[in-house]
Write a protein that holds these residues in place. Structure first.
Motif, PDB file in Angstrom:
ATOM      1  N   LEU A   1       0.853  -1.178   0.000  1.00 18.45           N
ATOM      2  CA  LEU A   1       0.000   0.000   0.000  1.00 18.45           C
ATOM      3  C   LEU A   1       0.896   1.236   0.000  1.00 18.45           C
ATOM      4  N   MET A   2       0.716   2.112  -1.000  1.00 19.93           N
ATOM      5  CA  MET A   2       1.596   3.263  -1.164  1.00 19.93           C
ATOM      6  C   MET A   2       0.762   4.525  -1.400  1.00 19.93           C
ATOM      7  N   THR A   3       1.312   5.655  -0.992  1.00 11.44           N
ATOM      8  CA  THR A   3       0.642   6.943  -1.200  1.00 11.44           C
ATOM      9  C   THR A   3       1.632   7.948  -1.776  1.00 11.44           C
ATOM     10  N   CYS A   4       1.064   9.017  -2.342  1.00 11.65           N
ATOM     11  CA  CYS A   4       1.896  10.054  -2.943  1.00 11.65           C
ATOM     12  C   CYS A   4       1.143  11.376  -2.908  1.00 11.65           C
ATOM     13  N   HIS A   5       1.864  12.457  -2.593  1.00 18.40           N
ATOM     14  CA  HIS A   5       1.314  13.802  -2.761  1.00 18.40           C
ATOM     15  C   HIS A   5       1.514  14.183  -4.216  1.00 18.40           C
TER      16      HIS A   5
ATOM     17  N   VAL B   1      -3.243   6.961  -4.189  1.00 18.47           N
ATOM     18  CA  VAL B   1      -3.157   5.725  -3.420  1.00 18.47           C
ATOM     19  C   VAL B   1      -3.069   4.562  -4.406  1.00 18.47           C
ATOM     20  N   LEU B   2      -2.286   3.564  -4.071  1.00 21.61           N
ATOM     21  CA  LEU B   2      -2.225   2.352  -4.888  1.00 21.61           C
ATOM     22  C   LEU B   2      -1.753   1.188  -4.052  1.00 21.61           C
ATOM     23  N   VAL B   3      -1.989  -0.010  -4.555  1.00 20.95           N
ATOM     24  CA  VAL B   3      -1.348  -1.217  -4.033  1.00 20.95           C
ATOM     25  C   VAL B   3      -0.487  -1.763  -5.158  1.00 20.95           C
ATOM     26  N   GLY B   4       0.818  -1.742  -4.940  1.00 17.32           N
ATOM     27  CA  GLY B   4       1.758  -2.138  -5.976  1.00 17.32           C
ATOM     28  C   GLY B   4       2.293  -3.540  -5.780  1.00 17.32           C
ATOM     29  N   THR B   5       2.804  -4.090  -6.858  1.00 14.33           N
ATOM     30  CA  THR B   5       3.462  -5.392  -6.835  1.00 14.33           C
ATOM     31  C   THR B   5       4.928  -5.209  -6.464  1.00 14.33           C
ATOM     32  N   PRO B   6       5.625  -6.302  -6.146  1.00 13.71           N
ATOM     33  CA  PRO B   6       7.068  -6.175  -5.905  1.00 13.71           C
ATOM     34  C   PRO B   6       7.797  -5.568  -7.104  1.00 13.71           C
ATOM     35  N   GLU B   7       7.351  -5.912  -8.329  1.00 14.48           N
ATOM     36  CA  GLU B   7       8.001  -5.385  -9.525  1.00 14.48           C
ATOM     37  C   GLU B   7       7.743  -3.879  -9.673  1.00 14.48           C
ATOM     38  N   GLY B   8       6.552  -3.439  -9.309  1.00 16.87           N
ATOM     39  CA  GLY B   8       6.211  -2.035  -9.478  1.00 16.87           C
ATOM     40  C   GLY B   8       6.702  -1.127  -8.371  1.00 16.87           C
ATOM     41  N   ARG B   9       7.053  -1.707  -7.222  1.00 13.54           N
ATOM     42  CA  ARG B   9       7.410  -0.879  -6.066  1.00 13.54           C
ATOM     43  C   ARG B   9       8.583   0.051  -6.347  1.00 13.54           C
ATOM     44  N   ALA B  10       9.599  -0.440  -7.031  1.00 11.50           N
ATOM     45  CA  ALA B  10      10.770   0.393  -7.311  1.00 11.50           C
ATOM     46  C   ALA B  10      10.398   1.574  -8.196  1.00 11.50           C
ATOM     47  N   LEU B  11       9.553   1.337  -9.208  1.00  7.07           N
ATOM     48  CA  LEU B  11       9.107   2.416 -10.077  1.00  7.07           C
ATOM     49  C   LEU B  11       8.350   3.472  -9.284  1.00  7.07           C
ATOM     50  N   TYR B  12       7.392   3.035  -8.487  1.00 12.03           N
ATOM     51  CA  TYR B  12       6.584   3.995  -7.735  1.00 12.03           C
ATOM     52  C   TYR B  12       7.440   4.780  -6.741  1.00 12.03           C
ATOM     53  N   SER B  13       8.368   4.097  -6.090  1.00 15.48           N
ATOM     54  CA  SER B  13       9.245   4.786  -5.144  1.00 15.48           C
ATOM     55  C   SER B  13      10.068   5.859  -5.838  1.00 15.48           C
ATOM     56  N   SER B  14      10.521   5.577  -7.060  1.00 18.21           N
ATOM     57  CA  SER B  14      11.327   6.557  -7.794  1.00 18.21           C
ATOM     58  C   SER B  14      10.519   7.779  -8.193  1.00 18.21           C
ATOM     59  N   LEU B  15       9.184   7.655  -8.179  1.00 20.33           N
ATOM     60  CA  LEU B  15       8.307   8.765  -8.548  1.00 20.33           C
ATOM     61  C   LEU B  15       7.717   9.468  -7.327  1.00 20.33           C
ATOM     62  N   GLY B  16       8.241   9.141  -6.141  1.00 26.02           N
ATOM     63  CA  GLY B  16       7.819   9.852  -4.938  1.00 26.02           C
ATOM     64  C   GLY B  16       6.766   9.169  -4.107  1.00 26.02           C
ATOM     65  N   TRP B  17       6.434   7.916  -4.427  1.00 22.13           N
ATOM     66  CA  TRP B  17       5.438   7.194  -3.643  1.00 22.13           C
ATOM     67  C   TRP B  17       6.087   6.579  -2.410  1.00 22.13           C
ATOM     68  N   THR B  18       5.338   6.580  -1.305  1.00 20.52           N
ATOM     69  CA  THR B  18       5.827   6.073  -0.022  1.00 20.52           C
ATOM     70  C   THR B  18       5.060   4.827   0.372  1.00 20.52           C
ATOM     71  N   MET B  19       5.781   3.801   0.816  1.00 15.20           N
ATOM     72  CA  MET B  19       5.143   2.570   1.254  1.00 15.20           C
ATOM     73  C   MET B  19       4.579   2.744   2.661  1.00 15.20           C
ATOM     74  N   CYS B  20       3.306   2.392   2.843  1.00 11.72           N
ATOM     75  CA  CYS B  20       2.625   2.563   4.129  1.00 11.72           C
ATOM     76  C   CYS B  20       2.358   1.244   4.833  1.00 11.72           C
ATOM     77  N   SER B  21       2.148   0.172   4.065  1.00 10.83           N
ATOM     78  CA  SER B  21       1.842  -1.115   4.686  1.00 10.83           C
ATOM     79  C   SER B  21       2.027  -2.228   3.673  1.00 10.83           C
ATOM     80  N   PRO B  22       2.508  -3.388   4.120  1.00 11.23           N
ATOM     81  CA  PRO B  22       2.480  -4.560   3.246  1.00 11.23           C
ATOM     82  C   PRO B  22       1.054  -5.090   3.158  1.00 11.23           C
ATOM     83  N   MET B  23       0.772  -5.874   2.124  1.00 15.86           N
ATOM     84  CA  MET B  23      -0.531  -6.516   1.995  1.00 15.86           C
ATOM     85  C   MET B  23      -0.344  -7.973   1.594  1.00 15.86           C
ATOM     86  N   THR B  24      -0.964  -8.862   2.339  1.00 23.05           N
ATOM     87  CA  THR B  24      -0.993 -10.274   1.996  1.00 23.05           C
ATOM     88  C   THR B  24      -2.298 -10.571   1.267  1.00 23.05           C
ATOM     89  N   SER B  25      -2.188 -11.232   0.119  1.00 25.15           N
ATOM     90  CA  SER B  25      -3.344 -11.503  -0.724  1.00 25.15           C
ATOM     91  C   SER B  25      -3.514 -13.015  -0.868  1.00 25.15           C
TER      92      SER B  25
END
Length: 217
Positions: A95-99, A183-207
């Motif tokens: 779970l990630m968020t971004c201003h 707000v988004l829920v990203g995959t492990p593959e997408g997390r690096a991309l989102y982080s590079s664009l200013g998104w912050t991880m708020c919580s892991p999610m088990t599916s």
């Protein structure tokens, strides 16, 4: 961005997700929300922002329909002991968020970008010059926030900046529409991309999804 409780963030996410996917309105539960999805492999999903063992075990005991999903905002090792062997684990989520801010975008040579908005959902499509699919993504508008969904890049077009192009275009579209929080829920593959664009991880999610052994045969 001001601090937002996990329950509020998860509610933002599911409010946008149901718009993006055309699912039912969330049903309030003591432990979170239930969403009727209505697809053969995803009949419904139970979303628990702060899963407690007693609640998870209660839901598991009451579940008999294959294609029922659990979305548990916790590390998998803490919640997996609460479910039985008939629950299958999907890839972990984040779970990630971004201003949101306006973003500069430029389409790489050899590609075209198309975008449109309909029914509260804005979509971006990237294709090659000869029309082949390369990348896509969409956002659902909910008040002054947006939820990013279904961002993907074709395998043969990865590492060419197309994921970043899609995300920056969506973020700019959201900003221009008045949204300031993403707000988004990203995959492990997408997390690096989102982080590079200013998104912050708020919580892991088990599916997890329910697939009893006899249904898998």
């Amino acid at each position: 961005m001001p601090d937002i409780r996990i329950n509020e963030l998860v509610r933002m996410w599911i409010d946008g997700w149901v718009v993006s996917r055309g699912s039912s309105d969330p049903i309030d539960e003591p432990w979170g929300w239930t969403i009727d999805v209505g697809q053969p492999r995803q009949v419904a999903r139970h979303v628990l922002p702060e899963p407690a063992e007693a609640d998870v075990r209660m839901i598991v005991a009451a579940t008999s329909a294959p294609g029922t999903w659990l979305k548990l905002f916790a590390e998998d090792q803490s919640v997996l002991p609460w479910v039985g062997q008939d629950w299958r684990r999907d890839s972990p989520g984040f779970l990630m968020t971004c201003h949101l801010e306006p973003e500069r975008t430029g389409v790489p040579a050899g590609y075209t970008l198309t975008s449109w908005t309909r029914g509260g959902v804005s979509r971006v499509l990237v294709r090659t010059r000869d029309g082949h699919f390369a990348a896509r993504g969409q956002i659902a508008h909910v008040g002054d926030q947006v939820v990013v969904d279904q961002v993907e890049t074709a395998a043969e077009h990865r590492r060419k900046g197309l994921g970043g192009l899609v995300m920056r275009t969506l973020q700019s579209t959201a900003y221009e529409a008045g949204a300031r929080t993403g707000v988004l829920v990203g995959t492990p593959e997408g997390r690096a991309l989102y982080s590079s664009l200013g998104w912050t991880m708020c919580s892991p999610m088990t599916s997890l999804w329910y697939e009893p052994s006899d249904a898998a045969q």
